[in-house]
Design a protein around this motif. Structure first.
Motif, PDB file in Angstrom:
ATOM      1  N   ALA A  77       0.735  -1.283  -0.072  1.00 46.65           N
ATOM      2  CA  ALA A  77       0.072   0.113  -0.115  1.00 46.65           C
ATOM      3  C   ALA A  77       1.067   1.173  -0.122  1.00 46.65           C
ATOM      4  O   ALA A  77       0.469   2.097  -0.753  1.00 46.65           O
ATOM      5  CB  ALA A  77      -0.800  -0.075   1.226  1.00 46.65           C
ATOM      6  N   VAL A  78       1.943   1.153   0.553  1.00 39.34           N
ATOM      7  CA  VAL A  78       2.749   2.346   0.995  1.00 39.34           C
ATOM      8  C   VAL A  78       3.637   2.689  -0.309  1.00 39.34           C
ATOM      9  O   VAL A  78       3.514   3.588  -0.835  1.00 39.34           O
ATOM     10  CB  VAL A  78       3.707   2.353   2.005  1.00 39.34           C
ATOM     11  N   ARG A  79       4.094   1.249  -0.951  1.00 37.35           N
ATOM     12  CA  ARG A  79       5.048   1.647  -2.010  1.00 37.35           C
ATOM     13  C   ARG A  79       4.010   2.026  -3.262  1.00 37.35           C
ATOM     14  O   ARG A  79       4.606   3.002  -4.031  1.00 37.35           O
ATOM     15  CB  ARG A  79       5.349   0.232  -2.317  1.00 37.35           C
ATOM     16  N   PHE A  80       2.750   1.214  -3.537  1.00 38.54           N
ATOM     17  CA  PHE A  80       1.934   2.042  -4.672  1.00 38.54           C
ATOM     18  C   PHE A  80       1.522   3.439  -4.496  1.00 38.54           C
ATOM     19  O   PHE A  80       1.242   4.056  -5.584  1.00 38.54           O
ATOM     20  CB  PHE A  80       0.934   0.996  -4.793  1.00 38.54           C
ATOM     21  N   ALA A  81       1.267   3.744  -3.181  1.00 40.70           N
ATOM     22  CA  ALA A  81       0.831   5.145  -3.036  1.00 40.70           C
ATOM     23  C   ALA A  81       2.207   6.258  -3.341  1.00 40.70           C
ATOM     24  O   ALA A  81       1.790   7.368  -3.939  1.00 40.70           O
ATOM     25  CB  ALA A  81       0.534   5.349  -1.406  1.00 40.70           C
ATOM     26  N   LEU A  82       3.480   5.705  -3.123  1.00 42.42           N
ATOM     27  CA  LEU A  82       4.456   6.573  -3.602  1.00 42.42           C
ATOM     28  C   LEU A  82       5.148   6.469  -4.775  1.00 42.42           C
ATOM     29  O   LEU A  82       5.752   7.285  -5.455  1.00 42.42           O
ATOM     30  CB  LEU A  82       5.418   6.385  -2.439  1.00 42.42           C
ATOM     31  N   GLY A  83       4.650   5.553  -5.493  1.00 46.18           N
ATOM     32  CA  GLY A  83       5.206   4.913  -6.756  1.00 46.18           C
ATOM     33  C   GLY A  83       5.577   3.668  -7.001  1.00 46.18           C
ATOM     34  O   GLY A  83       6.809   3.350  -6.055  1.00 46.18           O
ATOM     35  N   ARG A  84       4.993   2.749  -7.373  1.00 43.51           N
ATOM     36  CA  ARG A  84       5.541   1.332  -7.669  1.00 43.51           C
ATOM     37  C   ARG A  84       6.895   1.293  -8.154  1.00 43.51           C
ATOM     38  O   ARG A  84       7.571   0.419  -7.660  1.00 43.51           O
ATOM     39  CB  ARG A  84       4.421   0.718  -8.289  1.00 43.51           C
ATOM     40  N   ASN A  85       7.248   1.924  -8.958  1.00 43.62           N
ATOM     41  CA  ASN A  85       8.259   1.886  -9.737  1.00 43.62           C
ATOM     42  C   ASN A  85       9.304   2.867  -9.168  1.00 43.62           C
ATOM     43  O   ASN A  85      10.510   3.187  -9.842  1.00 43.62           O
ATOM     44  CB  ASN A  85       8.254   2.116 -11.310  1.00 43.62           C
TER      45      ASN A  85
END
Length: 244
Positions: free
Chosen positions: A145-153
Protein backbone atom coordinates in the motif's frame (compact mmCIF):
# COMPACT_ATOMS: atom_id res chain seq x y z
CA UNK A 1 4.37 -24.16 39.29
CA UNK A 2 2.28 -21.47 37.60
CA UNK A 3 4.37 -18.46 36.70
CA UNK A 4 2.11 -15.99 38.46
CA UNK A 5 2.36 -17.93 41.72
CA UNK A 6 6.04 -17.08 41.92
CA UNK A 7 7.24 -13.57 42.81
CA UNK A 8 10.02 -14.02 40.24
CA UNK A 9 7.73 -13.12 37.35
CA UNK A 10 7.70 -9.48 38.47
CA UNK A 11 11.34 -9.00 37.54
CA UNK A 12 12.09 -11.95 35.25
CA UNK A 13 9.39 -11.55 32.61
CA UNK A 14 10.02 -7.97 31.50
CA UNK A 15 13.60 -8.79 30.50
CA UNK A 16 12.94 -12.25 29.04
CA UNK A 17 9.65 -12.01 27.16
CA UNK A 18 10.29 -12.70 23.50
CA UNK A 19 8.36 -13.43 20.33
CA UNK A 20 9.51 -17.06 20.38
CA UNK A 21 7.07 -18.35 22.98
CA UNK A 22 8.35 -21.44 24.85
CA UNK A 23 6.27 -24.43 25.87
CA UNK A 24 4.11 -23.93 28.96
CA UNK A 25 3.53 -20.19 28.51
CA UNK A 26 0.17 -20.45 26.72
CA UNK A 27 -3.03 -22.06 27.94
CA UNK A 28 -4.52 -24.93 25.96
CA UNK A 29 -7.45 -22.90 24.52
CA UNK A 30 -5.17 -20.09 23.32
CA UNK A 31 -2.65 -22.53 21.90
CA UNK A 32 -5.36 -24.50 20.07
CA UNK A 33 -6.95 -21.35 18.65
CA UNK A 34 -3.65 -20.19 17.16
CA UNK A 35 -2.98 -23.67 15.80
CA UNK A 36 -6.36 -23.68 14.01
CA UNK A 37 -5.75 -20.28 12.42
CA UNK A 38 -2.17 -21.12 11.45
CA UNK A 39 -3.04 -24.50 9.91
CA UNK A 40 -5.98 -23.02 7.99
CA UNK A 41 -3.92 -20.22 6.49
CA UNK A 42 -1.05 -22.57 5.67
CA UNK A 43 -3.46 -24.92 3.89
CA UNK A 44 -4.82 -22.06 1.80
CA UNK A 45 -1.27 -20.84 1.10
CA UNK A 46 -0.27 -24.28 -0.18
CA UNK A 47 -3.18 -24.31 -2.63
CA UNK A 48 -2.51 -20.76 -3.81
CA UNK A 49 1.19 -21.41 -4.36
CA UNK A 50 0.49 -24.64 -6.23
CA UNK A 51 -2.07 -23.04 -8.55
CA UNK A 52 -0.73 -19.53 -9.09
CA UNK A 53 3.03 -19.47 -8.69
CA UNK A 54 5.50 -20.34 -11.42
CA UNK A 55 8.13 -23.06 -11.18
CA UNK A 56 10.89 -20.49 -10.79
CA UNK A 57 9.40 -19.47 -7.44
CA UNK A 58 10.36 -22.80 -5.84
CA UNK A 59 14.16 -22.29 -5.91
CA UNK A 60 13.67 -18.67 -4.87
CA UNK A 61 11.65 -19.87 -1.88
CA UNK A 62 14.52 -22.14 -0.89
CA UNK A 63 17.09 -19.36 -1.17
CA UNK A 64 14.85 -16.96 0.74
CA UNK A 65 14.26 -19.52 3.52
CA UNK A 66 18.00 -20.16 3.83
CA UNK A 67 18.78 -16.44 3.95
CA UNK A 68 16.13 -15.66 6.58
CA UNK A 69 17.15 -18.66 8.67
CA UNK A 70 20.81 -17.60 8.58
CA UNK A 71 19.94 -13.95 9.27
CA UNK A 72 17.86 -14.94 12.31
CA UNK A 73 20.95 -16.57 13.81
CA UNK A 74 22.60 -13.14 13.96
CA UNK A 75 21.53 -11.31 17.11
CA UNK A 76 22.03 -7.59 17.66
CA UNK A 77 22.31 -6.33 21.24
CA UNK A 78 19.58 -4.25 22.86
CA UNK A 79 20.30 -2.12 25.96
CA UNK A 80 19.38 -4.00 29.13
CA UNK A 81 21.09 -7.31 28.45
CA UNK A 82 18.76 -8.70 25.80
CA UNK A 83 19.04 -8.98 22.02
CA UNK A 84 16.95 -9.12 18.88
CA UNK A 85 17.16 -10.66 15.43
CA UNK A 86 15.52 -10.45 12.03
CA UNK A 87 12.02 -11.93 11.76
CA UNK A 88 11.86 -11.61 7.99
CA UNK A 89 8.11 -11.73 7.37
CA UNK A 90 7.94 -8.46 5.44
CA UNK A 91 11.11 -9.33 3.55
CA UNK A 92 9.69 -12.72 2.54
CA UNK A 93 6.44 -11.07 1.45
CA UNK A 94 8.25 -8.47 -0.65
CA UNK A 95 10.26 -11.16 -2.43
CA UNK A 96 7.72 -13.97 -2.74
CA UNK A 97 4.30 -12.49 -2.07
CA UNK A 98 2.17 -13.22 0.99
CA UNK A 99 1.32 -16.85 0.18
CA UNK A 100 4.72 -18.26 -0.69
CA UNK A 101 6.30 -15.97 1.89
CA UNK A 102 4.11 -17.38 4.66
CA UNK A 103 5.15 -20.93 3.73
CA UNK A 104 8.81 -19.96 3.88
CA UNK A 105 8.38 -18.41 7.32
CA UNK A 106 6.52 -21.50 8.55
CA UNK A 107 9.36 -23.79 7.46
CA UNK A 108 11.92 -21.53 9.15
CA UNK A 109 10.08 -21.57 12.47
CA UNK A 110 9.53 -25.33 12.35
CA UNK A 111 13.26 -25.94 11.84
CA UNK A 112 14.16 -23.49 14.60
CA UNK A 113 11.75 -25.12 17.03
CA UNK A 114 12.83 -28.71 16.32
CA UNK A 115 16.57 -28.29 15.89
CA UNK A 116 17.37 -25.30 18.08
CA UNK A 117 14.52 -25.30 20.64
CA UNK A 118 13.86 -21.67 19.69
CA UNK A 119 10.17 -21.66 20.62
CA UNK A 120 8.11 -24.59 21.90
CA UNK A 121 6.54 -27.33 19.79
CA UNK A 122 3.15 -27.18 21.51
CA UNK A 123 2.94 -23.43 20.86
CA UNK A 124 4.37 -23.59 17.34
CA UNK A 125 0.99 -22.52 15.97
CA UNK A 126 1.18 -19.30 17.99
CA UNK A 127 4.77 -18.59 16.95
CA UNK A 128 3.95 -19.19 13.28
CA UNK A 129 0.85 -17.01 13.60
CA UNK A 130 2.61 -14.16 15.42
CA UNK A 131 5.91 -13.99 13.58
CA UNK A 132 5.14 -15.63 10.27
CA UNK A 133 1.57 -14.94 9.24
CA UNK A 134 1.15 -11.51 10.84
CA UNK A 135 4.56 -10.43 9.63
CA UNK A 136 4.15 -11.82 6.13
CA UNK A 137 0.53 -10.98 5.33
CA UNK A 138 0.28 -7.78 7.35
CA UNK A 139 3.79 -6.69 6.43
CA UNK A 140 3.32 -7.38 2.72
CA UNK A 141 0.01 -5.58 2.29
CA UNK A 142 1.18 -2.54 4.28
CA UNK A 143 4.41 -2.44 2.28
CA UNK A 144 2.44 -2.75 -0.96
CA UNK A 145 0.00 0.00 0.00
CA UNK A 146 2.77 2.46 0.92
CA UNK A 147 4.87 1.56 -2.11
CA UNK A 148 2.04 1.89 -4.61
CA UNK A 149 0.92 5.17 -3.02
CA UNK A 150 4.42 6.65 -3.39
CA UNK A 151 5.15 5.04 -6.77
CA UNK A 152 5.42 1.36 -7.59
CA UNK A 153 8.44 1.91 -9.84
CA UNK A 154 10.19 4.18 -7.37
CA UNK A 155 13.06 2.90 -5.24
CA UNK A 156 12.24 5.56 -2.66
CA UNK A 157 8.63 4.42 -2.36
CA UNK A 158 9.68 0.76 -2.15
CA UNK A 159 12.23 1.34 0.61
CA UNK A 160 9.88 3.55 2.63
CA UNK A 161 7.18 0.89 2.34
CA UNK A 162 9.56 -1.86 3.41
CA UNK A 163 10.86 0.16 6.36
CA UNK A 164 7.41 1.05 7.70
CA UNK A 165 6.00 -2.44 7.19
CA UNK A 166 9.02 -4.22 8.67
CA UNK A 167 9.02 -2.07 11.81
CA UNK A 168 5.27 -2.19 12.32
CA UNK A 169 5.05 -5.96 11.72
CA UNK A 170 7.39 -6.51 14.67
CA UNK A 171 5.29 -4.23 16.86
CA UNK A 172 2.02 -5.95 15.92
CA UNK A 173 3.56 -9.39 16.49
CA UNK A 174 4.77 -8.24 19.93
CA UNK A 175 1.29 -6.98 20.83
CA UNK A 176 -0.28 -10.26 19.66
CA UNK A 177 2.17 -12.23 21.79
CA UNK A 178 1.44 -10.08 24.83
CA UNK A 179 -2.31 -10.55 24.41
CA UNK A 180 -1.92 -14.33 24.10
CA UNK A 181 0.21 -14.47 27.27
CA UNK A 182 -2.35 -12.37 29.14
CA UNK A 183 -5.29 -14.49 27.94
CA UNK A 184 -3.39 -17.57 29.11
CA UNK A 185 -2.98 -16.07 32.59
CA UNK A 186 0.79 -16.17 32.29
CA UNK A 187 1.36 -12.48 32.99
CA UNK A 188 -0.88 -9.40 33.30
CA UNK A 189 -1.54 -7.61 30.01
CA UNK A 190 -0.05 -4.31 31.16
CA UNK A 191 3.19 -6.01 32.17
CA UNK A 192 3.36 -8.05 28.98
CA UNK A 193 2.73 -5.06 26.73
CA UNK A 194 5.29 -2.93 28.55
CA UNK A 195 7.92 -5.65 28.41
CA UNK A 196 7.30 -6.60 24.79
CA UNK A 197 6.95 -3.13 23.32
CA UNK A 198 9.83 -1.53 25.23
CA UNK A 199 12.32 -3.79 23.44
CA UNK A 200 10.58 -4.60 20.20
CA UNK A 201 10.28 -0.95 19.27
CA UNK A 202 14.08 -1.07 19.01
CA UNK A 203 14.17 -4.56 17.52
CA UNK A 204 11.78 -3.31 14.83
CA UNK A 205 14.33 -0.67 13.85
CA UNK A 206 16.89 -3.41 13.27
CA UNK A 207 14.30 -5.36 11.26
CA UNK A 208 13.65 -2.30 9.10
CA UNK A 209 17.36 -1.65 8.49
CA UNK A 210 18.09 -5.25 7.46
CA UNK A 211 14.99 -5.44 5.24
CA UNK A 212 15.70 -2.11 3.54
CA UNK A 213 19.35 -3.02 2.94
CA UNK A 214 18.38 -6.36 1.38
CA UNK A 215 15.61 -4.97 -0.83
CA UNK A 216 17.83 -2.07 -1.91
CA UNK A 217 20.53 -4.49 -3.06
CA UNK A 218 18.03 -6.68 -4.92
CA UNK A 219 16.40 -3.64 -6.56
CA UNK A 220 19.75 -2.54 -7.98
CA UNK A 221 20.99 -5.99 -9.03
CA UNK A 222 17.93 -8.19 -9.79
CA UNK A 223 14.71 -6.16 -9.53
CA UNK A 224 12.83 -8.92 -11.36
CA UNK A 225 13.12 -11.06 -8.21
CA UNK A 226 10.72 -8.81 -6.35
CA UNK A 227 7.15 -10.11 -6.18
CA UNK A 228 5.75 -6.79 -7.42
CA UNK A 229 8.64 -6.12 -9.76
CA UNK A 230 9.04 -2.58 -11.13
CA UNK A 231 8.32 -2.10 -14.82
CA UNK A 232 12.00 -1.66 -15.64
CA UNK A 233 12.57 -5.22 -14.43
CA UNK A 234 10.04 -6.55 -16.94
CA UNK A 235 11.68 -4.65 -19.77
CA UNK A 236 15.13 -5.88 -18.76
CA UNK A 237 13.88 -9.44 -18.53
CA UNK A 238 12.30 -9.15 -21.99
CA UNK A 239 15.51 -7.82 -23.52
CA UNK A 240 17.52 -10.66 -22.02
CA UNK A 241 15.24 -13.14 -23.83
CA UNK A 242 15.69 -11.54 -27.27
CA UNK A 243 17.96 -13.40 -29.75
CA UNK A 244 21.35 -11.89 -30.23
Amino acid sequence: MHLLSSPLWRWALPSHLALHIPDGFLSLPVSLATWVVAVALIAVALKRVESEYKDRTVPLMGVCAAFIFAAQMINFPIPGGTSGHLLGGTLAGALLGPWAGSLVMTVVFIVQSILFQDGGLTVLGANVFNMGLIGTFGGYYLYRAVRFALGRNSLRGTLIGVAIAAWLSVIVAAVATAIQLALSGTVPLAVALTAMLSWHILIGVGEAIISVTTISFIWRSRPDLLYDAPRKAHSLASKSLLPR
